[in-house]
Design an enzyme around this catalytic site. Structure first.
Site, PDB file in Angstrom:
ATOM      1  N   HIS A 476      23.462  55.795  24.110  1.00 12.12           N
ATOM      2  CA  HIS A 476      22.497  56.526  24.312  1.00 12.12           C
ATOM      3  C   HIS A 476      22.486  58.042  24.993  1.00 12.12           C
ATOM      4  CE1 HIS A 476      17.868  56.613  24.078  1.00 12.12           C
ATOM      5  NE2 HIS A 476      18.080  57.850  24.822  1.00 12.12           N
ATOM      6  N   GLU A 477      23.867  57.784  25.716  1.00 13.94           N
ATOM      7  CA  GLU A 477      23.174  58.606  27.010  1.00 13.94           C
ATOM      8  C   GLU A 477      24.004  59.561  26.039  1.00 13.94           C
ATOM      9  OE1 GLU A 477      20.599  59.790  29.038  1.00 13.94           O
ATOM     10  OE2 GLU A 477      19.775  57.718  28.415  1.00 13.94           O
ATOM     11  N   HIS A 480      23.078  62.041  23.213  1.00 12.33           N
ATOM     12  CA  HIS A 480      22.123  63.069  23.861  1.00 12.33           C
ATOM     13  C   HIS A 480      22.808  64.104  25.196  1.00 12.33           C
ATOM     14  CE1 HIS A 480      18.015  62.065  24.538  1.00 12.33           C
ATOM     15  NE2 HIS A 480      18.641  61.357  25.200  1.00 12.33           N
ATOM     16  N   HIS A 483      24.409  66.240  21.779  1.00 10.52           N
ATOM     17  CA  HIS A 483      23.666  67.390  21.124  1.00 10.52           C
ATOM     18  C   HIS A 483      24.505  68.691  22.694  1.00 10.52           C
ATOM     19  CE1 HIS A 483      19.553  67.447  19.961  1.00 10.52           C
ATOM     20  NE2 HIS A 483      20.271  68.236  19.150  1.00 10.52           N
TER      21      HIS A 483
END
Length: 685
Positions: A476-477, A480, A483
């Site tokens: 998940h992290e 980010h 991104h």
């Protein structure tokens, strides 16, 4: 900046590393040279410099243009940005009592500084003049977006308010800055303050040896804390119900103990001030004010989405509770299922019904293997390669750093990894930046990213072995991080994760989809001792239990999201009783008593200390997007399909906040997101 100011800064540049350009590799912060005494002078000088830059914009005798007003404002405050990024990131990851004191001093100062800009009538007049001429300016897409967002920021910051209302807004903003900081400090203090100390080996019954070893501090003494790597396995495996209750109650009552760290009064004032701010800004509620700048747009659309998921979630959670109660009844222990029993009996059912024990999986999830697996995934999807960097300063001995290069060899950015819990780090996991991506004078400024987690640390000769939940968090992290890493935007305010709050979780949550796909597991899930790839029977167990427990997970999440919205649709600024309000909110929702909201009010950092106020719903809003997006890979029959990955990178990851979120999503997928894949994935049909 004046000549005098330049001279003053130059004379201090040798002693204060924030003054002047960084001379480190890749111009990362010189953590080894930064001292506590450097922060406050740099904050003050940074605010002073930006105020002078703003004054130069306002006093410019030339007619306002996009370049001399909008871009000049975008690039102002370089020193302030530099010190802020380091200080506030380290105040989350490596804080101290001294840093907390600095934060308490500087928070209202920064709030005033921000208001001084947004409420500057001369500055707004120039911004508005450029905005009113936008149709004739021949701006490209990113320039037009920057102009629109700059104008909107001033309007949402109170630029159109009457003088008296502006002064009221200043008072509200400064008080909120102090209170939200205090809330987070209280949660960290409460989390660190509690320890469950066990000195009787009999009280370790049920705990796996790895958990016991990690908790041992002295011979015959074991300590369990409220940090997830300690708390969660204890709740899953401890056969001592009274100790589970003790640990759980400490966790669930953080900030609600009537001591100096009690957050009830803090919450009541924060909520009251947000109601006042909404009224000042001309909105019916604070949620209306916040959501006006998000994909959801209105509280009604959020409530409708949550309600649509609630009915099947309630049905599934009740069935899960009944299954656990049935197991309790069979054991003839004769008690009603309580929240502190849930994880324990959920784990027992997994073991009995699916022959599944998370401890059986851990040896295949060594942290280094998971990290390498993610690197392999990103290389397969995007052609990007990572290599460790050892010549840059680190802010803690446990931190590592990696360089990312594109498939053509171009440098994309740096990524720091900070994996393990410690007293100075707040709980949870997050991604942040020490530098945003942008372009200056035609050159791409590469981002410097940090992933901060609280994973199970190594113990003796045993490396860090992650739980499945921790594996998912890592993916998940890292999403980010991608991104920000892939960001290819002209302006830093639009780069990377600077997007609508309910869109920002799409790049992170889509990464979770790969974590436990059989094809992906075969690439990275290798036994830390033998190197054996995870066997097929364990993969089958993971697949078969994928939807197990989704009633609990979805219910605790929706409950927290609903509580967040209920706080922020209030219209009366009268101070509330936090505990009564929470109970009423959950009763209205019909939350079953065996489950608490994922975050109770007094430790709900996301909404009372972070940026997710009236926005915690965004995780599941974005999950609708990520389930629909990952379905594009499934339809191709290849979860590593490079054509879909390239489209996702070009349409979503590279574009940051340069366009409306729904426009970007539809450009990638060709349609508006469909909720069906999410409902199916969670087993909520």
């Amino acid at each position: 900046m004046s000549i005098v100011a330049v001279a003053a800064v130059s004379s201090c540049s040798e002693s204060n590393p924030f003054y002047g350009e960084y001379t480190t590799p890749h111009e990362v912060p010189p953590f080894d040279k930064i001292k506590l005494q450097h922060y406050m002078p740099a904050f003050k000088e940074g605010m002073k410099q930006q105020a002078e830059e703003v004054e130069n914009i306002v006093s410019n005798a030339q007619a306002p243009t996009f370049a001399n007003t909008i871009e000049a404002l975008e690039w102002s405050g370089k020193l302030l940005e530099r010190v802020s990024l380091v200080f506030f990131n380290l105040n989350e990851a490596e804080t101290s009592a001294e840093m907390d004191k600095i934060a308490e001093q500087v928070a209202p100062m920064l709030s005033k500084h921000q208001d001084d800009m947004l409420l500057n009538e001369g500055l707004f007049a120039k911004v508005k003049q450029v905005y009113d001429q936008s149709a004739e300016l021949n701006l490209n897409l990113e320039q037009k977006r920057l102009l629109d967002e700059t104008y909107k920021k001033f309007v949402r910051g109170g630029a159109n308010l009457a003088p008296e209302a502006k002064e009221q807004l200043r008072v509200v903003n400064q008080r909120l800055a102090s209170l939200t900081l205090k809330f987070g400090q209280n949660v960290l203090a409460e989390t660190n303050a509690f320890q469950l100390v066990i000195d009787n080996p009999a009280d370790l019954e049920g705990l796996p040896q790895s958990v016991i070893n990690a908790a041992e501090v002295d011979s015959g003494k074991w300590v369990f804390t409220l940090k997830n790597p300690s708390f969660i396995p204890f709740m899953q495996y401890s056969a001592k119900r009274n100790l589970r209750q003790q640990l759980f109650n400490a966790y669930a009552n953080r900030g609600n103990n009537g001591n100096e760290y009690d957050n009830n009064a803090v919450i009541a004032e924060i909520v009251s001030l947000r109601v006042q701010k909404a009224k000042l800004m001309g909105y019916e509620t604070f949620a209306d004010y916040v959501l006006d700048d998000c994909m959801a747009k209105t509280p009604r659309s959020v409530y409708n989405m949550l309600a649509r998921l609630w009915t099947p979630t309630l049905r599934k959670a009740k069935q899960e509770a009944a299954n656990q109660q049935q197991l309790i009844n069979k054991s003839k222990e004769g008690f009603a299922l309580q929240p502190y029993d849930w994880r324990y009996y959920e784990q027992k059912i997994k073991q009995q019904s699916y022959n599944m024990d998370e401890e059986e999986l851990r040896p295949y999830f060594a942290l280094d293997n998971v990290r390498q697996g993610i690197f392999t995934l990103v290389e397969k999807l995007y052609g990007v390669q990572f290599s460790q960097v050892t010549d840059v300063p680190m802010y803690h001995k446990d931190v590592t750093c990696y360089s990312a290069r594109d498939n053509n060899g171009d440098f994309l950015g740096l990524m720091y990894f900070d994996f393990f819990p410690r007293p100075g780090k707040r709980g949870g996991a997050w991604m942040t930046n020490f530098r945003e991506q942008s372009y200056r004078h035609g050159k791409r400024i590469a981002p410097v990213i940090s992933l901060v987690c609280n994973f199970t640390p190594a113990n003796g000769n045993v490396p860090s072995l992650l739980t499945p939940d921790e594996v998912e968090t890592f993916f998940h992290e890292f999403g980010h991080g991608l991104h920000s890493l892939f960001s290819n935007c002209q302006y830093k305010s639009q780069a990377g994760t600077n997007v609508a709050r309910d869109f920002v979780e799409l790049p992170s949550q889509i990464m979770e989809n790969w974590a436990f796909e059989p094809e992906m597991l075969a690439l990275y899930a290798k036994h830390y001792q033998t190197g054996e790839v995870i066997p097929a029977y364990l993969i089958q167990k993971i697949v078969s239990t994928k939807q197990y427990g989704q009633g609990f997970k979805t219910m605790e999440y929706i409950a927290a999201s609903w509580l967040d919205m209920d706080y922020h649709v209030l219209k009366d600024s009268t101070r509330i009783n936090t505990q009564q309000f929470e109970r009423a909110s959950m009763d209205k929702l019909k939350l079953i008593p065996e489950i608490l909201p994922r975050y109770r009010s007094t430790y709900f950092n996301h909404i009372f200390s972070g940026g997710y106020y009236a926005g915690y719903y965004s995780y599941i809003w974005a999950e609708v997007l990520d389930a629909d997006a990952f379905d594009q890979f499934k339809k191709k029959g290849d979860i590593f399909d490079t054509s879909v990955a390239t489209a996702f990178r070009k349409c979503i990851l590279e574009r940051g906040g340069t366009e409306d979120a729904m426009v970007l999503y539809k450009r990638f997928s060709g349609h508006e997101p469909d909720i069906t894949p999410l409902v199916k994935r969670r087993g909520l049909e």
